[in-house]
Design a protein around this motif. Structure first.
Motif, PDB file in Angstrom:
ATOM      1  N   VAL A 148       0.512  16.699   8.486  1.00 46.39           N
ATOM      2  CA  VAL A 148      -0.132  15.831   9.463  1.00 46.39           C
ATOM      3  C   VAL A 148      -0.100  16.467  10.840  1.00 46.39           C
ATOM      4  N   SER A 149       1.028  17.129  11.149  1.00 45.73           N
ATOM      5  CA  SER A 149       1.164  17.808  12.433  1.00 45.73           C
ATOM      6  C   SER A 149       1.669  19.217  12.156  1.00 45.73           C
ATOM      7  N   ALA A 150       0.731  20.106  11.864  1.00 38.77           N
ATOM      8  CA  ALA A 150       1.108  21.472  11.497  1.00 38.77           C
ATOM      9  C   ALA A 150       1.599  22.237  12.727  1.00 38.77           C
ATOM     10  N   LEU A 151       2.479  23.177  12.486  1.00 35.35           N
ATOM     11  CA  LEU A 151       2.995  24.019  13.564  1.00 35.35           C
ATOM     12  C   LEU A 151       1.930  25.034  13.982  1.00 35.35           C
ATOM     13  N   PRO A 152       2.099  25.645  15.147  1.00 34.30           N
ATOM     14  CA  PRO A 152       1.040  26.533  15.675  1.00 34.30           C
ATOM     15  C   PRO A 152       0.594  27.618  14.710  1.00 34.30           C
ATOM     16  N   GLU A 153       1.535  28.181  13.950  1.00 36.34           N
ATOM     17  CA  GLU A 153       1.168  29.257  13.033  1.00 36.34           C
ATOM     18  C   GLU A 153       0.211  28.784  11.943  1.00 36.34           C
ATOM     19  N   SER A 154       0.160  27.469  11.718  1.00 35.93           N
ATOM     20  CA  SER A 154      -0.587  26.942  10.575  1.00 35.93           C
ATOM     21  C   SER A 154      -1.572  25.847  10.978  1.00 35.93           C
ATOM     22  N   LYS A 155      -2.005  25.834  12.224  1.00 31.04           N
ATOM     23  CA  LYS A 155      -2.925  24.792  12.680  1.00 31.04           C
ATOM     24  C   LYS A 155      -4.218  24.782  11.865  1.00 31.04           C
ATOM     25  N   GLY A 156      -4.524  25.895  11.232  1.00 31.81           N
ATOM     26  CA  GLY A 156      -5.760  25.975  10.460  1.00 31.81           C
ATOM     27  C   GLY A 156      -5.804  25.067   9.253  1.00 31.81           C
ATOM     28  N   ILE A 157      -4.635  24.565   8.798  1.00 32.93           N
ATOM     29  CA  ILE A 157      -4.642  23.663   7.637  1.00 32.93           C
ATOM     30  C   ILE A 157      -4.268  22.233   8.030  1.00 32.93           C
ATOM     31  N   GLN A 158      -4.149  21.969   9.320  1.00 33.45           N
ATOM     32  CA  GLN A 158      -3.831  20.602   9.735  1.00 33.45           C
ATOM     33  C   GLN A 158      -4.972  19.670   9.332  1.00 33.45           C
ATOM     34  N   GLY A 159      -4.608  18.572   8.683  1.00 31.15           N
ATOM     35  CA  GLY A 159      -5.607  17.641   8.194  1.00 31.15           C
ATOM     36  C   GLY A 159      -6.191  18.020   6.851  1.00 31.15           C
TER      37      GLY A 159
END
Length: 520
Positions: free
Chosen positions: A97-108
């Motif tokens: 739900v709240s991905a870390l910066p390294e993985s913002k591409g898979i948030q949601g």
């Protein structure tokens, strides 16, 4: 070519890329997803993971379940059941739900568990081959070669923090919370700070679980299996999830991560790392720690197993006896012959009180009596060997000074009698004490499957008989003449017949057998 020319192993990496052609995901014959917006995550030493937008899922999902897992690069994953016609796949999907910066591409976006996605049709999409390799460097080499020589968890924690920094992980503060198996201590919290290059050890009691500073902390969050915690403290626009974040930010910290250290018995301990480097922790930094976490956890588990064994042995058989058992005296017959003053202390009127008092009140009385006796024995250099119902067997080893051991036993006996009479809980009863001196066998006896570390010898038998004889002679303390030598305040009772002994024993008495207060 020299060794310096050899290629260095690639660090831990995470990359998220779009899949530009349609992707279909099936569960047997049921189409779960059809999308042109899928993404693939490539992560070091892991298979490529396919993520799809939640909106493109064609089947019904259940509400968020209680399961959570943590990744220091992606964050905390939450799970949902997949609801099919006539079938439910528990925790079939996960998402950040709240991905870390390294993985913002898979948030949601959503990933499917293997038991849910039985077939993934990538169509014209082509995936990269898996990124593999071996992790190495100062931290790994140290864990494999040198860490096992360290004597205790404090030394290990200090060296671990130092090796992390040598490996380029800018740790300014490290904390490790390890739960223990101890009747008084909930666990050990080791905290290392770079500014001091020293480890401070805290031993919280079980009250920690009600302490507000712990209840609202990453330590509780992680130890309860709710996933890890990661927050970049340099981002002042992001609200702090826990009060400790504000404290660390005020000290100049820029990044914080808390991750689980699981033990083989299922307990979840916690490792936290804080950085004051302007850039905080990199993906490569946390990837290395994450991959080493299992090995790090096993070191702490070995340390704590020894500490737990020592604590349990001291709790159940006493410090001296526990040390001997832990030192290898574990076979039937192992032990020594020692000269010692043996004390046998018995609670009087116990049967009457057990019948007259409510069960909880009687147990409270018994615990108060045993606490008084064991504390005083310990303060006078003796050791409680065992509790026998409402009685206490204690030993005062003589070493090179028999008279000192006897004097210590008598002083302890007088203190026990006095405190039992004064204590608000135990004043409704009284106690009798017998003390004898002699050579006893101090070691293991028992069967092949059940051993008892105790003392065996005439002095132990005489002490128990003197304790019984005290109520008929009107004295709270009964000792042999050898124990009485050089002691003041004891009355010569002459030869006394003791049950089970072939000849009378010269006995001295001390203290008057008190009358307990009425119950009710």
């Amino acid at each position: 070519m020299s060794l310096d020319d050899l290629p260095k192993p690639a660090g831990y990496r995470i990359d998220v890329e779009p899949l530009r052609h349609p992707v279909r995901i099936w569960h047997n014959d049921v189409l779960l997803v059809e999308t042109t917006r899928a993404r693939v995550m490539y992560e070091t030493r892991l298979p490529a993971a396919i993520y799809v937008p939640r909106d493109d899922i064609l089947v019904e999902l259940g509400p968020t379940t209680d399961l959570q897992t943590f990744c220091p690069f992606k964050g905390t994953a939450s799970y949902n059941d997949v609801l099919l016609h006539g079938e439910t796949i528990p925790n079939g999907i996960w998402s950040y739900v709240s991905a870390l910066p390294e993985s913002k591409g898979i948030q949601g976006y959503v990933g499917f568990m293997p038991n849910a996605a039985t077939r993934i049709d990538l169509g014209k999409n082509r995936l990269q081959t898996e990124r593999d390799g071996n992790i190495t460097g100062p931290l790994v080499d140290w864990l494999m070669r040198e860490a096992g020589t360290l004597p205790d968890p404090e030394a290990f924690t200090q060296a671990l923090a130092r090796k992390m920094n040598e490996n380029g992980i800018a740790v300014s503060r490290m904390a490790v919370l390890i739960w223990s198996l101890h009747p008084m201590i909930a666990g050990k919290n080791y905290i290392w700070r770079a500014s001091e290059n020293a480890v401070t050890t805290y031993t919280p009691s079980y009250d920690i679980h009600q302490f507000p500073g712990f209840v609202n902390s990453p330590l509780q969050h992680v130890s309860q299996g709710r996933g890890g915690v990661r927050q970049r403290l340099a981002d002042t626009d992001e609200a702090s999830r826990f009060p400790i974040m504000d404290e660390l930010r005020a000290e100049g910290a820029t990044d914080y991560v808390a991750m689980p250290l699981p033990f083989s018995d299922g307990r979840t301990n916690v490792l936290t790392l804080t950085s004051d480097h302007p850039d905080g922790f990199t993906t490569e930094n946390l990837g290395l720690v994450y991959e080493c976490a299992t090995v790090i956890s096993r070191y702490y588990e070995v340390f704590m197993q020894r500490e737990n064994a020592q604590a349990l042995l001291e709790t159940y058989v006493g410090k001296r006896s526990g040390a001997r058992v832990l030192g290898g005296e574990i076979r039937r017959g192992d032990g020594d012959e020692i000269d010692a003053a043996i004390m046998f202390c018995d609670l009087r009127g116990s049967t009457r009180l057990e019948q007259a008092l409510p069960r909880d009140d009687y147990i409270a009385l018994l615990n108060a009596f045993l606490e008084i006796t064991s504390t005083i024995v310990d303060e006078h250099g003796g050791e409680v060997l065992k509790f026998i119902g409402d009685a206490v067997l204690a030993v005062f080893p003589a070493g090179e000074d028999a008279s000192a051991a006897c004097a210590a036993a008598v002083e302890a006996a007088r203190a026990v009698v006095a405190q039992v009479a004064e204590d608000a809980v135990t004043a409704q009863t009284s106690c009798a004490i017998g003390i004898a001196f002699g050579r006893v066998t101090y070691g293991n006896i028992g069967s092949s499957t059940r051993l008892d570390f105790t003392v065996i010898g005439l002095a132990a038998n005489v002490a128990a008989r003197l304790c019984d004889a005290g109520k008929t002679h009107g004295h709270a303390i009964m000792v042999t003449d050898e124990v009485a030598t050089g002691q003041d305040g004891l009355t010569d009772l002459g030869p006394v017949e003791l049950r089970g002994l072939g000849a009378p024993v010269h006995v001295f008495g001390g203290g008057v057998q008190g009358r307990p207060r009425a119950v009710g």
